[in-house]
Design a protein around this motif. Structure first.
Motif, PDB file in Angstrom:
ATOM      1  N   UNK A  96       0.836  -1.156  -0.014  1.00 14.56           N
ATOM      2  CA  UNK A  96       0.006   0.061  -0.031  1.00 14.56           C
ATOM      3  C   UNK A  96       0.891   0.866  -0.045  1.00 14.56           C
ATOM      4  N   UNK A  97       1.900   1.166   0.690  1.00 15.83           N
ATOM      5  CA  UNK A  97       2.804   2.429   0.742  1.00 15.83           C
ATOM      6  C   UNK A  97       3.591   2.639  -0.667  1.00 15.83           C
ATOM      7  N   UNK A  98       3.952   1.525  -1.336  1.00 16.44           N
ATOM      8  CA  UNK A  98       4.388   1.773  -2.860  1.00 16.44           C
ATOM      9  C   UNK A  98       3.124   2.356  -3.427  1.00 16.44           C
ATOM     10  N   UNK A  99       2.061   1.678  -3.275  1.00 17.55           N
ATOM     11  CA  UNK A  99       1.068   2.267  -4.104  1.00 17.55           C
ATOM     12  C   UNK A  99       0.826   3.646  -3.989  1.00 17.55           C
ATOM     13  N   UNK A 100       1.022   4.113  -2.814  1.00 13.48           N
ATOM     14  CA  UNK A 100       0.564   5.531  -2.529  1.00 13.48           C
ATOM     15  C   UNK A 100       1.882   6.390  -3.002  1.00 13.48           C
ATOM     16  N   UNK A 101       3.179   6.004  -2.836  1.00 16.43           N
ATOM     17  CA  UNK A 101       3.942   6.696  -3.562  1.00 16.43           C
ATOM     18  C   UNK A 101       3.859   6.854  -5.044  1.00 16.43           C
ATOM     19  N   UNK A 102       3.311   5.745  -5.591  1.00 18.35           N
ATOM     20  CA  UNK A 102       3.098   5.991  -7.287  1.00 18.35           C
ATOM     21  C   UNK A 102       1.931   6.869  -7.450  1.00 18.35           C
ATOM     22  N   UNK A 103       0.752   6.610  -6.589  1.00 18.15           N
ATOM     23  CA  UNK A 103      -0.326   7.613  -6.808  1.00 18.15           C
ATOM     24  C   UNK A 103       0.021   8.987  -6.609  1.00 18.15           C
ATOM     25  N   UNK A 104       0.756   9.332  -5.576  1.00 20.78           N
ATOM     26  CA  UNK A 104       1.169  10.925  -5.323  1.00 20.78           C
ATOM     27  C   UNK A 104       2.234  11.189  -6.208  1.00 20.78           C
ATOM     28  N   UNK A 105       2.945  10.381  -6.993  1.00 23.08           N
ATOM     29  CA  UNK A 105       3.834  10.746  -7.752  1.00 23.08           C
ATOM     30  C   UNK A 105       3.090  11.276  -9.250  1.00 23.08           C
ATOM     31  N   UNK A 106       2.208  10.273  -9.470  1.00 22.43           N
ATOM     32  CA  UNK A 106       1.399  10.603 -10.668  1.00 22.43           C
ATOM     33  C   UNK A 106       0.430  11.750 -10.684  1.00 22.43           C
ATOM     34  N   UNK A 107       0.163  12.122  -9.294  1.00 23.35           N
ATOM     35  CA  UNK A 107      -0.919  13.304  -9.216  1.00 23.35           C
ATOM     36  C   UNK A 107      -0.006  14.462  -8.606  1.00 23.35           C
ATOM     37  N   UNK A 108       1.344  14.422  -8.838  1.00 28.31           N
ATOM     38  CA  UNK A 108       2.077  15.453  -8.184  1.00 28.31           C
ATOM     39  C   UNK A 108       1.790  17.050  -8.669  1.00 28.31           C
ATOM     40  N   UNK A 109       1.465  17.214 -10.125  1.00 31.36           N
ATOM     41  CA  UNK A 109       0.971  18.390 -10.499  1.00 31.36           C
ATOM     42  C   UNK A 109      -0.019  18.834  -9.902  1.00 31.36           C
ATOM     43  N   UNK A 110      -0.913  18.195  -9.515  1.00 29.38           N
ATOM     44  CA  UNK A 110      -2.146  18.665  -9.202  1.00 29.38           C
ATOM     45  C   UNK A 110      -2.234  19.288  -7.672  1.00 29.38           C
ATOM     46  N   UNK A 111      -1.343  18.737  -6.728  1.00 30.39           N
ATOM     47  CA  UNK A 111      -1.208  19.231  -5.497  1.00 30.39           C
ATOM     48  C   UNK A 111       0.202  18.892  -4.899  1.00 30.39           C
ATOM     49  N   UNK A 112       1.107  19.765  -5.315  1.00 33.03           N
ATOM     50  CA  UNK A 112       2.711  19.172  -5.116  1.00 33.03           C
ATOM     51  C   UNK A 112       3.181  19.049  -3.733  1.00 33.03           C
ATOM     52  N   UNK A 113       2.599  19.998  -2.726  1.00 38.60           N
ATOM     53  CA  UNK A 113       3.155  19.778  -1.432  1.00 38.60           C
ATOM     54  C   UNK A 113       2.933  18.664  -0.701  1.00 38.60           C
ATOM     55  N   UNK A 114       1.565  18.496  -0.959  1.00 37.57           N
ATOM     56  CA  UNK A 114       0.781  17.434  -0.194  1.00 37.57           C
ATOM     57  C   UNK A 114       1.232  16.151  -0.779  1.00 37.57           C
TER      58      UNK A 114
END
Length: 148
Positions: A96-114
């Protein structure tokens, strides 16, 4: 020369294993709650996030919201398993932590700091769940007769 382990070293290793596992469980719970909040924000109010043009991994923000909401809900369940020292929870927690890293990396432009904060949390979760010695982990959660 052979090394002998004193009871104090064994107790210290058990305490370390229990502490690191508790750290991983708490961090997974926090990262999962952040993912749930982010998912709710994206589903309920799209204008909170930055719209990026020509982004390769561009999805509708509602889709990203559902992805984060589902990952967060699963992460909360896995963190509860970690508090009970379940073996499946360690494996699922790393996943799950790995999937969270991937999901947050892919959505980085939408909310970068978070995204960067949750990526850092997830890195600490993976470290905490993988750093504990298996034998020390299981002996840390065994109840000794004198601990009752």
């Amino acid at each position: 020369m052979t090394a002998t382990h004193t009871p104090e070293a064994h107790a210290t290793r058990q305490a370390w294993a229990g502490g690191v596992m508790a750290f991983g469980a708490v961090m997974l719970l926090l990262a999962s709650m952040l993912a749930i909040f982010r998912g709710i924000m994206a589903i309920a109010n799209d204008n909170v996030f930055v719209n990026t043009r020509n982004y390769v991994f561009e999805f509708d923000l509602t889709s990203w919201g559902w992805i984060h909401l589902v990952l967060g809900a699963i992460g909360v369940g896995v963190s509860l398993g970690l508090f009970q020292a379940a073996t499946w929870a360690r494996v699922a927690g790393v996943g799950i932590a790995g999937l969270m890293i991937i999901a947050n990396f892919l959505s980085l432009p939408y909310y970068p700091v978070w995204s960067v904060v949750v990526i850092a949390f997830s890195g600490f979760i993976i470290w905490a769940l993988c750093a504990v010695d298996r034998k020390a982990f299981y002996t840390a959660y065994e109840r000794q007769p004198h601990d009752v």
